[in-house]
Design a protein around this motif. Sequence first.
Motif, PDB file in Angstrom:
ATOM      1  N   GLY A  13       0.805  -1.216   0.000  1.00 22.26           N
ATOM      2  CA  GLY A  13       0.000   0.000   0.000  1.00 22.26           C
ATOM      3  C   GLY A  13       0.834   1.260   0.000  1.00 22.26           C
ATOM      4  N   ARG A  14       0.198   2.356   0.412  1.00 27.97           N
ATOM      5  CA  ARG A  14       0.818   3.679   0.424  1.00 27.97           C
ATOM      6  C   ARG A  14       1.669   3.852   1.664  1.00 27.97           C
ATOM      7  N   PHE A  15       2.907   4.262   1.444  1.00 27.58           N
ATOM      8  CA  PHE A  15       3.844   4.551   2.512  1.00 27.58           C
ATOM      9  C   PHE A  15       4.519   5.875   2.195  1.00 27.58           C
ATOM     10  N   TYR A  16       5.311   6.368   3.139  1.00 25.77           N
ATOM     11  CA  TYR A  16       5.967   7.666   2.978  1.00 25.77           C
ATOM     12  C   TYR A  16       7.415   7.543   3.415  1.00 25.77           C
ATOM     13  N   ALA A  46      18.918  -0.588   2.866  1.00 28.97           N
ATOM     14  CA  ALA A  46      17.776  -0.332   3.754  1.00 28.97           C
ATOM     15  C   ALA A  46      16.982   0.828   3.182  1.00 28.97           C
ATOM     16  N   LEU A  47      15.672   0.693   3.213  1.00 29.83           N
ATOM     17  CA  LEU A  47      14.771   1.755   2.783  1.00 29.83           C
ATOM     18  C   LEU A  47      13.771   1.955   3.919  1.00 29.83           C
ATOM     19  N   TYR A  48      13.859   3.097   4.580  1.00 26.47           N
ATOM     20  CA  TYR A  48      13.028   3.404   5.748  1.00 26.47           C
ATOM     21  C   TYR A  48      11.742   4.097   5.300  1.00 26.47           C
ATOM     22  N   LEU A  49      10.597   3.538   5.717  1.00 26.97           N
ATOM     23  CA  LEU A  49       9.275   4.026   5.314  1.00 26.97           C
ATOM     24  C   LEU A  49       8.356   4.091   6.530  1.00 26.97           C
ATOM     25  N   THR A  50       7.281   4.825   6.384  1.00 20.32           N
ATOM     26  CA  THR A  50       6.220   4.808   7.384  1.00 20.32           C
ATOM     27  C   THR A  50       4.879   4.914   6.666  1.00 20.32           C
ATOM     28  N   TRP A  55       3.614  10.701  10.762  1.00 15.78           N
ATOM     29  CA  TRP A  55       4.652   9.922  11.428  1.00 15.78           C
ATOM     30  C   TRP A  55       6.005  10.147  10.761  1.00 15.78           C
ATOM     31  N   ALA A  56       5.999  10.359   9.446  1.00 19.22           N
ATOM     32  CA  ALA A  56       7.257  10.656   8.741  1.00 19.22           C
ATOM     33  C   ALA A  56       7.836  11.979   9.235  1.00 19.22           C
ATOM     34  N   TYR A  57       6.973  12.980   9.432  1.00 15.19           N
ATOM     35  CA  TYR A  57       7.432  14.261   9.986  1.00 15.19           C
ATOM     36  C   TYR A  57       8.081  14.051  11.354  1.00 15.19           C
ATOM     37  N   ILE A  58       7.369  13.322  12.199  1.00 21.91           N
ATOM     38  CA  ILE A  58       7.867  13.090  13.554  1.00 21.91           C
ATOM     39  C   ILE A  58       9.195  12.344  13.513  1.00 21.91           C
ATOM     40  N   TRP A 144       4.190   2.751  13.972  1.00 24.50           N
ATOM     41  CA  TRP A 144       5.184   1.793  13.496  1.00 24.50           C
ATOM     42  C   TRP A 144       5.790   2.282  12.186  1.00 24.50           C
ATOM     43  N   HIS A 145       6.947   1.758  11.891  1.00 26.84           N
ATOM     44  CA  HIS A 145       7.688   2.106  10.681  1.00 26.84           C
ATOM     45  C   HIS A 145       8.170   0.811  10.041  1.00 26.84           C
ATOM     46  N   VAL A 146       8.532   0.884   8.778  1.00 28.14           N
ATOM     47  CA  VAL A 146       9.024  -0.285   8.045  1.00 28.14           C
ATOM     48  C   VAL A 146      10.414   0.015   7.513  1.00 28.14           C
ATOM     49  N   THR A 147      11.278  -0.945   7.640  1.00 31.27           N
ATOM     50  CA  THR A 147      12.573  -0.879   6.966  1.00 31.27           C
ATOM     51  C   THR A 147      12.630  -2.059   6.004  1.00 31.27           C
ATOM     52  N   LEU A 148      12.736  -1.757   4.707  1.00 36.40           N
ATOM     53  CA  LEU A 148      12.908  -2.817   3.722  1.00 36.40           C
ATOM     54  C   LEU A 148      14.404  -3.109   3.582  1.00 36.40           C
ATOM     55  N   PHE A 149      14.724  -4.389   3.440  1.00 36.78           N
ATOM     56  CA  PHE A 149      16.109  -4.801   3.225  1.00 36.78           C
ATOM     57  C   PHE A 149      16.412  -4.966   1.737  1.00 36.78           C
ATOM     58  N   ARG A 150      15.354  -5.201   0.967  1.00 36.73           N
ATOM     59  CA  ARG A 150      15.509  -5.376  -0.483  1.00 36.73           C
ATOM     60  C   ARG A 150      14.246  -4.884  -1.160  1.00 36.73           C
TER      61      ARG A 150
END
Length: 178
Positions: A13-16, A46-50, A55-58, A144-150
Amino acid sequence: MAGSTIPLLTISGRFYRAILASRIDSVLAPPGPASAGRYHRLGQSALYLTCNPEWAYIAVSGYMREDGLARMIVPLELGQADVLDQRDEAACAALGIDRKDSNANWRAALAAGQEPPSWRNADAARACGADGIIDRSRHIPGGWHVTLFRWNAPGAPMVTVAGDPFPAILSDSNQHWG
C-alpha cells in the motif's frame, strides 16, 4: 514465506519516506556505503518508510533540529512485502529477538564503538528471508515504521514513487523517535 516456520506479515500500500531534500532524486536508492542506521550496517541496503505522513514528519524532526537540513516527504507505493513484525511477540520469540533491543539508542552505541542491538534483530529478520522489518515507534502510541532490506530487484517487493514530494515542516509538536 512458503515453508517458513517464522510468521511473516505481508504488507502493501501507500507509505511515505522522509529524505534529505538534496537526495530527492535518489529517493529509492539504498544508503551510501558510509551510512549506517537503526537496521543497517555500513554497506547494507535499507529503505526506511512509514505508513502515515505525520509519522514521517515526527521521525525526522529530531534530525532536522540537529543538522538544520531540509527534508522532503515522498509518497511511495509498496507492493507485497513479507516483513518481520516486531509488534508480534511470538514471531520475535521464534527468531530469538528481544524487541527491546530495537528501542536502544543505535547512534549512542555506534559512538561508543559498540554494535547497535537493533542490528542483531535486523540480522535475524534478514536471515529468515524477510523483505524487511516493522519497527515499533518509541514516541508515537501505536505507531510503526518499516525498513525494507531489499526492493525493486528480482524476487523483491516493488516500490514506486506515488505522488509529488512535499516539505517536512518542523513544528513544536513534532517529536523525535531516535
